[in-house]
Write an enzyme that holds these catalytic residues in place. Sequence first.
Site, mmCIF file in Angstrom:
data_model
loop_
_atom_site.group_PDB
_atom_site.id
_atom_site.type_symbol
_atom_site.label_atom_id
_atom_site.label_comp_id
_atom_site.label_asym_id
_atom_site.label_seq_id
_atom_site.Cartn_x
_atom_site.Cartn_y
_atom_site.Cartn_z
ATOM 1 N N TYR A 1 -28.907 18.470 -86.715
ATOM 2 C CA TYR A 1 -29.229 19.443 -85.670
ATOM 3 C C TYR A 1 -28.466 20.746 -85.918
ATOM 4 C CZ TYR A 1 -29.592 21.702 -81.145
ATOM 5 O OH TYR A 1 -29.821 22.620 -80.151
ATOM 6 N N ASP A 2 -27.167 20.583 -86.218
ATOM 7 C CA ASP A 2 -26.354 21.778 -86.461
ATOM 8 C C ASP A 2 -26.893 22.585 -87.622
ATOM 9 O OD1 ASP A 2 -24.775 21.177 -84.384
ATOM 10 O OD2 ASP A 2 -23.140 20.315 -85.550
ATOM 11 N N CYS B 1 0.294 -19.271 -68.882
ATOM 12 C CA CYS B 1 -0.391 -18.055 -68.442
ATOM 13 C C CYS B 1 -0.468 -18.044 -66.917
ATOM 14 C CB CYS B 1 -1.795 -18.009 -69.047
ATOM 15 S SG CYS B 1 -2.812 -16.687 -68.354
ATOM 16 N N SER C 1 -8.015 16.446 -79.955
ATOM 17 C CA SER C 1 -6.717 16.454 -79.290
ATOM 18 C C SER C 1 -5.637 16.511 -80.372
ATOM 19 C CB SER C 1 -6.571 15.235 -78.404
ATOM 20 O OG SER C 1 -6.642 14.096 -79.207
ATOM 21 N N LEU C 2 -4.401 16.384 -79.982
ATOM 22 C CA LEU C 2 -3.310 16.521 -80.944
ATOM 23 C C LEU C 2 -2.516 15.225 -81.020
ATOM 24 C CD1 LEU C 2 -1.976 19.982 -79.742
ATOM 25 C CD2 LEU C 2 -3.016 19.529 -81.966
ATOM 26 N N CYS D 1 -4.547 -18.291 -65.935
ATOM 27 C CA CYS D 1 -5.403 -19.472 -66.126
ATOM 28 C C CYS D 1 -4.593 -20.754 -66.316
ATOM 29 C CB CYS D 1 -6.342 -19.266 -67.304
ATOM 30 S SG CYS D 1 -5.513 -19.307 -68.898
ATOM 31 N N ARG E 1 -13.514 20.413 -72.153
ATOM 32 C CA ARG E 1 -13.383 19.545 -73.323
ATOM 33 C C ARG E 1 -14.183 18.261 -73.151
ATOM 34 N NH1 ARG E 1 -9.164 15.728 -74.742
ATOM 35 N NH2 ARG E 1 -9.462 15.260 -76.921
ATOM 36 N N CYS F 1 -9.845 -17.801 -69.929
ATOM 37 C CA CYS F 1 -8.861 -17.097 -69.097
ATOM 38 C C CYS F 1 -9.545 -15.872 -68.479
ATOM 39 C CB CYS F 1 -7.673 -16.661 -69.944
ATOM 40 S SG CYS F 1 -6.513 -15.646 -69.027
ATOM 41 N N CYS G 1 -1.435 -15.976 -74.122
ATOM 42 C CA CYS G 1 -2.165 -17.054 -73.453
ATOM 43 C C CYS G 1 -3.130 -17.666 -74.459
ATOM 44 C CB CYS G 1 -2.916 -16.457 -72.272
ATOM 45 S SG CYS G 1 -4.252 -17.482 -71.684
ATOM 46 N N ASP H 1 -26.263 14.755 -85.252
ATOM 47 C CA ASP H 1 -25.717 16.047 -84.832
ATOM 48 C C ASP H 1 -25.625 16.994 -86.018
ATOM 49 O OD1 ASP H 1 -25.471 14.812 -82.498
ATOM 50 O OD2 ASP H 1 -23.283 14.601 -82.553
ATOM 51 N N ALA H 2 -25.258 16.430 -87.184
ATOM 52 C CA ALA H 2 -25.085 17.275 -88.365
ATOM 53 C C ALA H 2 -26.422 17.924 -88.733
ATOM 54 C CB ALA H 2 -24.552 16.441 -89.516
ATOM 55 N N LYS I 1 2.742 24.650 -76.153
ATOM 56 C CA LYS I 1 1.670 23.743 -75.734
ATOM 57 C C LYS I 1 1.488 23.936 -74.232
ATOM 58 C CE LYS I 1 0.124 18.922 -76.075
ATOM 59 N NZ LYS I 1 -0.798 19.082 -75.027
ATOM 60 N N LYS J 1 6.570 16.994 -78.156
ATOM 61 C CA LYS J 1 6.710 16.903 -76.707
ATOM 62 C C LYS J 1 8.171 17.013 -76.308
ATOM 63 C CE LYS J 1 2.453 15.948 -75.310
ATOM 64 N NZ LYS J 1 2.146 14.848 -74.470
ATOM 65 N N GLU K 1 3.829 27.237 -81.798
ATOM 66 C CA GLU K 1 3.469 27.925 -80.553
ATOM 67 C C GLU K 1 3.605 26.990 -79.364
ATOM 68 O OE1 GLU K 1 -0.482 29.438 -81.243
ATOM 69 O OE2 GLU K 1 -1.402 27.487 -81.004
ATOM 70 N N TYR L 1 -6.194 29.836 -78.490
ATOM 71 C CA TYR L 1 -5.335 29.351 -79.584
ATOM 72 C C TYR L 1 -6.098 28.777 -80.772
ATOM 73 C CZ TYR L 1 -5.826 25.154 -76.664
ATOM 74 O OH TYR L 1 -6.315 24.140 -75.893
ATOM 75 N N ASP M 1 0.227 23.626 -70.536
ATOM 76 C CA ASP M 1 -0.201 22.486 -69.730
ATOM 77 C C ASP M 1 -1.313 22.923 -68.778
ATOM 78 O OD1 ASP M 1 -0.259 19.950 -68.855
ATOM 79 O OD2 ASP M 1 1.621 20.014 -67.737
HETATM 80 S S1 IVH Z 1 -4.711 23.126 -80.628
HETATM 81 C C1 IVH Z 1 -7.590 20.997 -83.136
HETATM 82 N N1 IVH Z 1 -2.872 24.536 -79.423
HETATM 83 O O1 IVH Z 1 -3.300 20.189 -75.912
HETATM 84 C C2 IVH Z 1 -6.457 21.350 -82.273
HETATM 85 N N2 IVH Z 1 -3.901 22.766 -78.212
HETATM 86 O O2 IVH Z 1 -2.893 17.386 -76.469
HETATM 87 C C3 IVH Z 1 -6.831 21.533 -80.885
HETATM 88 N N3 IVH Z 1 -3.121 22.542 -75.901
HETATM 89 O O3 IVH Z 1 -6.707 19.374 -76.052
HETATM 90 C C4 IVH Z 1 -5.799 21.922 -79.990
HETATM 91 N N4 IVH Z 1 -1.718 24.232 -75.932
HETATM 92 O O4 IVH Z 1 -5.967 21.241 -74.467
HETATM 93 C C5 IVH Z 1 -3.729 23.514 -79.314
HETATM 94 N N5 IVH Z 1 -1.280 25.907 -78.465
HETATM 95 C C6 IVH Z 1 -2.123 24.895 -78.353
HETATM 96 C C7 IVH Z 1 -2.273 24.144 -77.164
HETATM 97 C C8 IVH Z 1 -3.175 23.072 -77.144
HETATM 98 C C9 IVH Z 1 -2.245 23.251 -75.198
HETATM 99 C C10 IVH Z 1 -3.853 21.357 -75.384
HETATM 100 C C11 IVH Z 1 -5.313 21.308 -75.698
HETATM 101 C C12 IVH Z 1 -5.518 19.998 -76.423
HETATM 102 C C13 IVH Z 1 -4.318 19.224 -75.986
HETATM 103 C C14 IVH Z 1 -3.949 18.128 -76.948
#
Ligand code: IVH
Length: 684
Positions: free
Chosen positions: A39-40, A409, A85-86, A412, A140, A433, A427, A36-37, A119, A315, A117, A227, A121
Amino acid sequence: MTKPSADIITRHKKLAEKIHYHDELYHGQDAPEISDADYDSLRREFELLESQFPELKTSSSPSAKVGAKPAAGFRTVKHSLPMLSLANGFSQEDIEDFLTRVQKFLSLNAPPACLAELKIDGLSCSLRYEDGVLVQATTRGDGEEGEDITANVKTISDIPHSISNAPKILEVRGEIYMRRDDFLELNKRQDAQKQKIFANPRNAAAGSVRQLDQHVTAARPLKFFGYAVGFCSAALADSQEALRARLKDFGFPQAQPACVVEDIHAIMEYYQDVMAQRAELPFDIDGVVYKVNRFDYQERLGFVARAPRWAIAHKFPAERAITTIENITIQVGRTGALTPVAELAPVNVGGVMVARATLHNEDEIARKDIRIGDVVVVQRAGDVIPQVVEVLKDKRTHHLEVFQFPSFCPVCGSHAVREGDDVVRRCTGGLICAAQAVERLKHFVSRNGFDIEGMGAKIIEEFYQDGLIKTPADIFDLEEADKKSLTPLRAREGWGAQSARNLFESIDARRVIALDRFIYALGIRQIGEATARKLAQVYVSFDQWRDHMCAAADVNSEAFARLTGIEDIGPSVARDIIEFFAEPQNMHLCEALVERIRVEDYVRVVIQNTPLTDKTVVFTGSLEKMSRAEAKAKAEMMGAKVAGSVSKNTDYVIAGADSGSKLKKAQELGVEILDEDAWLALTQ
Ligand code: IVH
């Protein structure tokens, strides 16, 4: 404007051809020939040429073609940069740990300021603008590739179709969501038309985006918050805060409240404020996010596994409910762990019906004195499996039996034992098993392992039971065996010739696998994605890895020292890997697999021709200006191998303060020793 020279025209044509060729291999045949690198970098060079000489562009040029295809169904699209993801935190302590980690990594005197900021949903989406025009929108997906939802996204009024003063290429990432009031209205309409009712705004948003008919999406009240930025051909901002302002100027709505927080007090104040406002916000959030504000820091911090080191989601506390334990059953996992599960009288916890909760292990049952028939408090936090928090003892009005944890177990019948100070009873049946064998197969084909499309948990269970697949290697013989079978797949209930062919095709598509995925798929205890990647980085090929792991059985060997010298691999993880290879069954499995598939050597993203290319370096003592982790990451990126101990093969020893025996050994062997300043000068 300068005219392109003949050389440039030839180069542009050549690049266009190459890109077409690799696009076809990748999308058309699922058989890419370059990383990929690479290609990029082709694409980047190409885009640069076209931005310097716009007259080179033609309608058939690859840059014009992206996103131009009609969205028939959902095409999968590789993200130019992964969509990450986070990491999650649940308590003040988790956030303090995050700040400390960041501070240490960057070798700062105090944690850096963060942008806090909401998060949102919803579902994340990447929007690609070329010359300011929206050309592609993707979901994603698995983070590496997502679905092309361009046509649907163009119906969302919050998302500009074109933006002015944008860089040549700009990918805006953010969340598609539905407001709560819009969601309620939509459900009312759905109900009136006897259509599907959505469980929550997030599901409604996801269901609306993934409509094949864009007119349906257009009728849904979807919204968007930007974001983050994915690939961008020019620097947009130098901080997260400045990025918000830029995105806002481009016309992307920004969720409020958001602010820069300087320390843990400000962070907690923001968190409490948001929690207090949560019910009044017009849309659902599942927490808040803190991102290190300065981009230069973010760049240095980089990523670990699939999440950035520079951000964390905080969270909200779990939601709770009261119910009764109707039974306690025992599940047997991939590594033989016996996990007790509470079967509950179904209860609504924060909008989701919960009927089972994990009880973790036998000590936990004893500690909380959990008995069948007890009234308990259960909680659910985000995606986490529901848990039993406590027993309401005063509700125990009649005698209940103390729960006896089995020493055999349940699947088994083998002995289930606890070794050393392990809290888990396991087990001892190994692969005899059925539960362990099946779980191992499920893990093998799972998304981060072989990722065999169409081979889900149900099919694995069914095939195992019918004797079609007993070990992972059998998967790759399935088609051959099927040809000879009197009861071929196509004749099974619910199957047909096409579905059988599809399955064989998706198995064939995975006959070549990257080393890190392969290691992960083997399902060795304690080896998750991140550790598998580290092992792949260090040993590069399957043969080398296996040979070193066998040699490491001798704890006095260099192989053992090297293995335990890898960051995050301590004696316990090392023991699990060594034991895996000491088991003849596992060696046979590996042999059988490599006869049937090809395990690709690990390809690192490394900068070529640096002073550290192909050098072996050893760090010792503590560095002041950067942490050990950062120094190692830098060395690896520059093409060096980082070893845990000094030998005659070591090229440099980087000695920080208080270096001990490694420094001495380097002096004895005459290895070149660098102090921190010399190291910094070398890696500038
Ligand atoms: S930043 C590299 N900022 O949360 C960082 N994500 O649990 C990428 N999400 O997949 C994400 N609000 O869909 C970021 N203010 C926010 C967000 C946010 C919601 C989602 C996003 C991510 C997921 C991770």
